[in-house]
Design a protein around this motif. Structure first.
Motif, PDB file in Angstrom:
ATOM      1  N   ARG A 204       0.832  -1.203   0.000  1.00 31.60           N
ATOM      2  CA  ARG A 204       0.000   0.000   0.000  1.00 31.60           C
ATOM      3  C   ARG A 204       0.866   1.253   0.000  1.00 31.60           C
ATOM      4  NH1 ARG A 204      -1.751  -3.459   3.764  1.00 31.60           N
ATOM      5  NH2 ARG A 204      -0.564  -2.323   5.354  1.00 31.60           N
ATOM      6  N   LEU A 205       0.397   2.272  -0.697  1.00 30.56           N
ATOM      7  CA  LEU A 205       0.962   3.606  -0.589  1.00 30.56           C
ATOM      8  C   LEU A 205       0.047   4.389   0.347  1.00 30.56           C
ATOM      9  CD1 LEU A 205       3.386   5.144  -1.852  1.00 30.56           C
ATOM     10  CD2 LEU A 205       1.746   6.194  -3.418  1.00 30.56           C
ATOM     11  N   ALA A 206       0.619   4.966   1.399  1.00 32.10           N
ATOM     12  CA  ALA A 206      -0.178   5.641   2.414  1.00 32.10           C
ATOM     13  C   ALA A 206       0.257   7.096   2.548  1.00 32.10           C
ATOM     14  CB  ALA A 206      -0.045   4.932   3.761  1.00 32.10           C
ATOM     15  N   GLY A 207      -0.713   7.963   2.848  1.00 31.30           N
ATOM     16  CA  GLY A 207      -0.444   9.360   3.127  1.00 31.30           C
ATOM     17  C   GLY A 207      -0.655   9.625   4.604  1.00 31.30           C
ATOM     18  N   LEU A 208       0.385  10.104   5.297  1.00 33.72           N
ATOM     19  CA  LEU A 208       0.317  10.347   6.732  1.00 33.72           C
ATOM     20  C   LEU A 208       0.392  11.842   7.022  1.00 33.72           C
ATOM     21  CD1 LEU A 208       2.831   7.654   8.102  1.00 33.72           C
ATOM     22  CD2 LEU A 208       0.443   7.348   7.436  1.00 33.72           C
ATOM     23  N   ASP A 209      -0.220  12.241   8.126  1.00 33.52           N
ATOM     24  CA  ASP A 209      -0.051  13.588   8.658  1.00 33.52           C
ATOM     25  C   ASP A 209       1.331  13.657   9.296  1.00 33.52           C
ATOM     26  OD1 ASP A 209       0.026  15.893  10.205  1.00 33.52           O
ATOM     27  OD2 ASP A 209      -2.051  15.722  10.863  1.00 33.52           O
ATOM     28  N   PRO A 210       2.258  14.481   8.784  1.00 36.32           N
ATOM     29  CA  PRO A 210       3.626  14.478   9.320  1.00 36.32           C
ATOM     30  C   PRO A 210       3.719  15.040  10.734  1.00 36.32           C
ATOM     31  CG  PRO A 210       3.359  16.233   7.719  1.00 36.32           C
ATOM     32  CD  PRO A 210       2.109  15.411   7.654  1.00 36.32           C
ATOM     33  N   LEU A 211       2.690  15.758  11.198  1.00 39.49           N
ATOM     34  CA  LEU A 211       2.709  16.322  12.544  1.00 39.49           C
ATOM     35  C   LEU A 211       2.269  15.323  13.600  1.00 39.49           C
ATOM     36  CD1 LEU A 211       1.217  19.869  11.844  1.00 39.49           C
ATOM     37  CD2 LEU A 211       3.628  19.175  11.903  1.00 39.49           C
ATOM     38  N   ARG A 212       1.359  14.409  13.231  1.00 40.22           N
ATOM     39  CA  ARG A 212       0.777  13.492  14.214  1.00 40.22           C
ATOM     40  C   ARG A 212       0.969  12.013  13.875  1.00 40.22           C
ATOM     41  NH1 ARG A 212      -2.336  17.715  13.001  1.00 40.22           N
ATOM     42  NH2 ARG A 212      -2.961  19.134  14.676  1.00 40.22           N
ATOM     43  N   GLY A 213       1.222  11.700  12.612  1.00 37.66           N
ATOM     44  CA  GLY A 213       1.394  10.318  12.206  1.00 37.66           C
ATOM     45  C   GLY A 213       0.115   9.608  11.848  1.00 37.66           C
ATOM     46  N   SER A 214      -1.021  10.299  11.902  1.00 37.00           N
ATOM     47  CA  SER A 214      -2.300   9.675  11.563  1.00 37.00           C
ATOM     48  C   SER A 214      -2.397   9.442  10.063  1.00 37.00           C
ATOM     49  CB  SER A 214      -3.464  10.544  12.034  1.00 37.00           C
ATOM     50  OG  SER A 214      -3.358  11.860  11.508  1.00 37.00           O
ATOM     51  N   VAL A 215      -3.166   8.414   9.683  1.00 38.65           N
ATOM     52  CA  VAL A 215      -3.309   8.044   8.276  1.00 38.65           C
ATOM     53  C   VAL A 215      -4.397   8.892   7.630  1.00 38.65           C
ATOM     54  CG1 VAL A 215      -3.850   6.174   6.667  1.00 38.65           C
ATOM     55  CG2 VAL A 215      -2.574   5.686   8.763  1.00 38.65           C
ATOM     56  N   ARG A 216      -4.047   9.573   6.552  1.00 39.56           N
ATOM     57  CA  ARG A 216      -5.013  10.366   5.793  1.00 39.56           C
ATOM     58  C   ARG A 216      -5.666   9.533   4.698  1.00 39.56           C
ATOM     59  NH1 ARG A 216      -1.382  15.958   5.166  1.00 39.56           N
ATOM     60  NH2 ARG A 216      -1.949  16.815   7.224  1.00 39.56           N
ATOM     61  N   TRP A 217      -4.892   8.673   4.073  1.00 36.59           N
ATOM     62  CA  TRP A 217      -5.411   7.816   3.022  1.00 36.59           C
ATOM     63  C   TRP A 217      -4.432   6.671   2.799  1.00 36.59           C
ATOM     64  CZ3 TRP A 217      -1.746   7.473  -0.710  1.00 36.59           C
ATOM     65  CH2 TRP A 217      -0.931   8.589  -0.939  1.00 36.59           C
ATOM     66  N   GLU A 218      -4.893   5.607   2.204  1.00 34.38           N
ATOM     67  CA  GLU A 218      -4.012   4.534   1.758  1.00 34.38           C
ATOM     68  C   GLU A 218      -4.601   3.872   0.522  1.00 34.38           C
ATOM     69  OE1 GLU A 218      -3.452   1.925   5.076  1.00 34.38           O
ATOM     70  OE2 GLU A 218      -5.282   0.817   4.666  1.00 34.38           O
ATOM     71  N   VAL A 219      -3.716   3.518  -0.394  1.00 36.26           N
ATOM     72  CA  VAL A 219      -4.117   2.967  -1.687  1.00 36.26           C
ATOM     73  C   VAL A 219      -3.283   1.726  -1.969  1.00 36.26           C
ATOM     74  CG1 VAL A 219      -4.297   3.384  -4.169  1.00 36.26           C
ATOM     75  CG2 VAL A 219      -4.698   5.260  -2.564  1.00 36.26           C
ATOM     76  N   PRO A 220      -3.904   0.555  -2.195  1.00 34.18           N
ATOM     77  CA  PRO A 220      -3.125  -0.634  -2.574  1.00 34.18           C
ATOM     78  C   PRO A 220      -2.684  -0.542  -4.028  1.00 34.18           C
ATOM     79  CG  PRO A 220      -5.463  -1.161  -2.495  1.00 34.18           C
ATOM     80  CD  PRO A 220      -5.343   0.258  -2.025  1.00 34.18           C
ATOM     81  N   LEU A 221      -1.400  -0.791  -4.270  1.00 34.05           N
ATOM     82  CA  LEU A 221      -0.875  -0.841  -5.638  1.00 34.05           C
ATOM     83  C   LEU A 221      -0.800  -2.268  -6.157  1.00 34.05           C
ATOM     84  CD1 LEU A 221       2.005   1.786  -5.840  1.00 34.05           C
ATOM     85  CD2 LEU A 221      -0.365   1.998  -6.547  1.00 34.05           C
ATOM     86  N   ALA A 222      -0.861  -3.237  -5.251  1.00 31.85           N
ATOM     87  CA  ALA A 222      -0.775  -4.640  -5.655  1.00 31.85           C
ATOM     88  C   ALA A 222      -1.679  -5.459  -4.748  1.00 31.85           C
ATOM     89  CB  ALA A 222       0.665  -5.142  -5.565  1.00 31.85           C
ATOM     90  N   ALA A 223      -2.125  -6.599  -5.255  1.00 32.45           N
ATOM     91  CA  ALA A 223      -2.915  -7.558  -4.486  1.00 32.45           C
ATOM     92  C   ALA A 223      -2.081  -8.820  -4.356  1.00 32.45           C
ATOM     93  CB  ALA A 223      -4.245  -7.851  -5.179  1.00 32.45           C
ATOM     94  N   PRO A 224      -1.329  -8.968  -3.253  1.00 30.40           N
ATOM     95  CA  PRO A 224      -0.424 -10.116  -3.112  1.00 30.40           C
ATOM     96  C   PRO A 224      -1.159 -11.444  -3.257  1.00 30.40           C
ATOM     97  CG  PRO A 224      -0.017  -8.489  -1.412  1.00 30.40           C
ATOM     98  CD  PRO A 224      -1.269  -8.069  -2.092  1.00 30.40           C
ATOM     99  N   ARG A 225      -0.560 -12.323  -4.035  1.00 27.44           N
ATOM    100  CA  ARG A 225      -1.108 -13.665  -4.232  1.00 27.44           C
ATOM    101  C   ARG A 225       0.021 -14.683  -4.076  1.00 27.44           C
ATOM    102  NH1 ARG A 225      -3.386 -10.602  -8.443  1.00 27.44           N
ATOM    103  NH2 ARG A 225      -5.652 -10.403  -8.346  1.00 27.44           N
ATOM    104  N   GLY A 226      -0.345 -15.891  -3.741  1.00 33.64           N
ATOM    105  CA  GLY A 226       0.659 -16.936  -3.624  1.00 33.64           C
ATOM    106  C   GLY A 226       0.307 -17.914  -2.531  1.00 33.64           C
ATOM    107  N   THR A 227       1.041 -19.010  -2.511  1.00 34.47           N
ATOM    108  CA  THR A 227       0.756 -20.070  -1.551  1.00 34.47           C
ATOM    109  C   THR A 227       1.647 -19.985  -0.317  1.00 34.47           C
ATOM    110  OG1 THR A 227       2.305 -21.537  -2.698  1.00 34.47           O
ATOM    111  CG2 THR A 227      -0.013 -21.612  -3.385  1.00 34.47           C
ATOM    112  N   ASN A 228       2.638 -19.083  -0.330  1.00 36.53           N
ATOM    113  CA  ASN A 228       3.511 -18.948   0.828  1.00 36.53           C
ATOM    114  C   ASN A 228       3.895 -17.487   1.007  1.00 36.53           C
ATOM    115  OD1 ASN A 228       5.964 -18.400  -0.820  1.00 36.53           O
ATOM    116  ND2 ASN A 228       5.705 -20.539  -1.446  1.00 36.53           N
TER     117      ASN A 228
END
Length: 382
Positions: A204-228
């Motif tokens: 995920r690519l996430a946008g944080l508030d640099p003053l507090r560290g809270s998450v403003r948004w997050e966007v998945p760039l990939a959907a991990p797949r696999g058996t392990n």
């Protein structure tokens, strides 16, 4: 979570890209990796490139080093803990310092404060070439610190993010997101976009508030797949490509895509196996895949504009975008400049014969390349 694993297990949970590639190869029944593609002869020479200067700062060993840039100053660090500030247009050494310990991550700098992280998990901040303060970290760090807004930001290998006051070293906040226990020992994504701290946390690519560290948004760039766990590993790797509010990044061996970082909106994402970061020029995004194919994608929609197979299996670095050109280094120390519009080679440069590490960087009009042997080479396209 990884912190709950007993020590013998925890030690194998942090995998470098090289180790992971070896594991994947060992699990494959296919042929061994082909030999590097021979370089064309004679060398292309449609673009004139001037060699400005070169310095030797000390071995980088396996450190995935990329220098920090502020104005016309370049700050680089070596594996043994030496930190050097150079004037980019002349190569003049401005200051040199030692933090007294080997490094695990590259260097971050805003021109006033410079930060590195040691293998002993210690954040060290310098001011004017002198150590200002040190802070012990709980997790290993392989991503270079970000120094911005009077703060030092750390992205740890356990995907946690931490902020410190650059002047005093006081810890301001920490932020931890849940994720898979297997982690990639390769520099990730950490950069400022306006008033947002943009960080890669897993796929995920996430946008944080640099003053507090809270998450403003997050966007998945990939959907991990696999058996392990190995097959599902899809951490975002640096460096990212940024143009204005658009940030483009690669998810390890799975996908690449672009996000509007102002609003946290995915523009596009597409499958692509690769392990190095991206570069962009506003119109195109450039990336190197797992077999060292270099491709250009339209930034607006991800359309493939061209692909070059001239350097397959040559161990290419992450790319650099220049006006009219895209640049990559290889494992034999060559630097290749290709046309941005069609991928045709324009020039080939030599360094010291050791691998180009990180990605070439642009400081003003000066292109700077670092090599595994610790060479710093500066060029300028005419």
């Amino acid at each position: 979570m990884n912190k709950l694993l007993p020590p013998p297990v925890r030690a194998v949970r942090l995998l470098s890209a090289a180790v992971l590639a070896a594991l994947l190869a060992a699990c494959s029944s296919g042929p061994q990796k082909p030999k590097p593609t021979p370089l064309e002869s004679p060398a292309p020479a449609s673009l004139r490139v001037q060699s400005l200067w070169n310095q030797r700062i000390g071995s980088l060993q396996q450190l995935p080093m990329r220098p920090a840039i502020h104005g016309d100053t370049l700050v680089a660090a070596t594996a043994d803990g030496t930190v050097v500030a150079l004037q980019a247009d002349s190569g003049k050494e401005l200051w040199r310092a030692s933090v007294g310990s080997e490094l695990s991550a590259g260097v971050g700098s805003d021109g006033r404060f410079t930060a590195v992280v040691t293998r002993a998990n210690q954040l060290v901040v310098l001011q004017g070439g002198q150590v200002a303060w040190r802070q012990a970290l709980k997790s290993r760090v392989v991503t270079p610190p970000l120094v911005a807004g009077e703060r030092v930001f750390i992205y740890a290998a356990d995907r946690s993010v931490h902020a410190y006051d650059a002047a005093s070293g006081a810890k301001l906040w920490s932020q931890q997101r849940p994720g898979d226990p297997l982690m990639l020992a390769q520099p990730g994504v950490l950069l400022p976009v306006r008033d947002t701290l943009v960080v890669g946390q897993g796929p995920r690519l996430a946008g944080l508030d640099p003053l507090r560290g809270s998450v403003r948004w997050e966007v998945p760039l990939a959907a991990p797949r696999g058996t392990n766990e190995v097959e599902r590993l899809a951490d975002l790797v640096g460096p990212p490509a940024r143009n204005g509010d658009v940030v483009c990044a690669r998810a390890f061996q799975s996908a690449l895509g672009c996000v509007d970082a102002q609003g946290g909106v995915l523009q596009w994402s597409k499958n692509s196996a690769g392990a190095t970061g991206l570069a962009g020029d506003g119109e195109r995004v450039y990336g190197v895949d797992a077999t060292d194919r270099l491709s250009a994608y339209r930034q607006s929609n991800g359309e493939v504009l061209w692909t070059s197979e001239r350097f397959r299996f040559r161990g290419l670095s992450a790319p650099l975008a220049l006006p009219g050109s895209v640049v990559v280094g290889d494992a034999e120390g060559y630097v290749h400049l290709l046309s941005a519009t069609d991928g045709v080679p324009r020039a080939r440069l030599q360094t010291d014969g050791s691998a180009v590490v990180g990605a070439p960087v642009l400081v003003g009009s000066t292109m700077v390349v670092l090599t595994r042997a610790g060479g710093v080479f500066a060029f300028r396209a005419q």
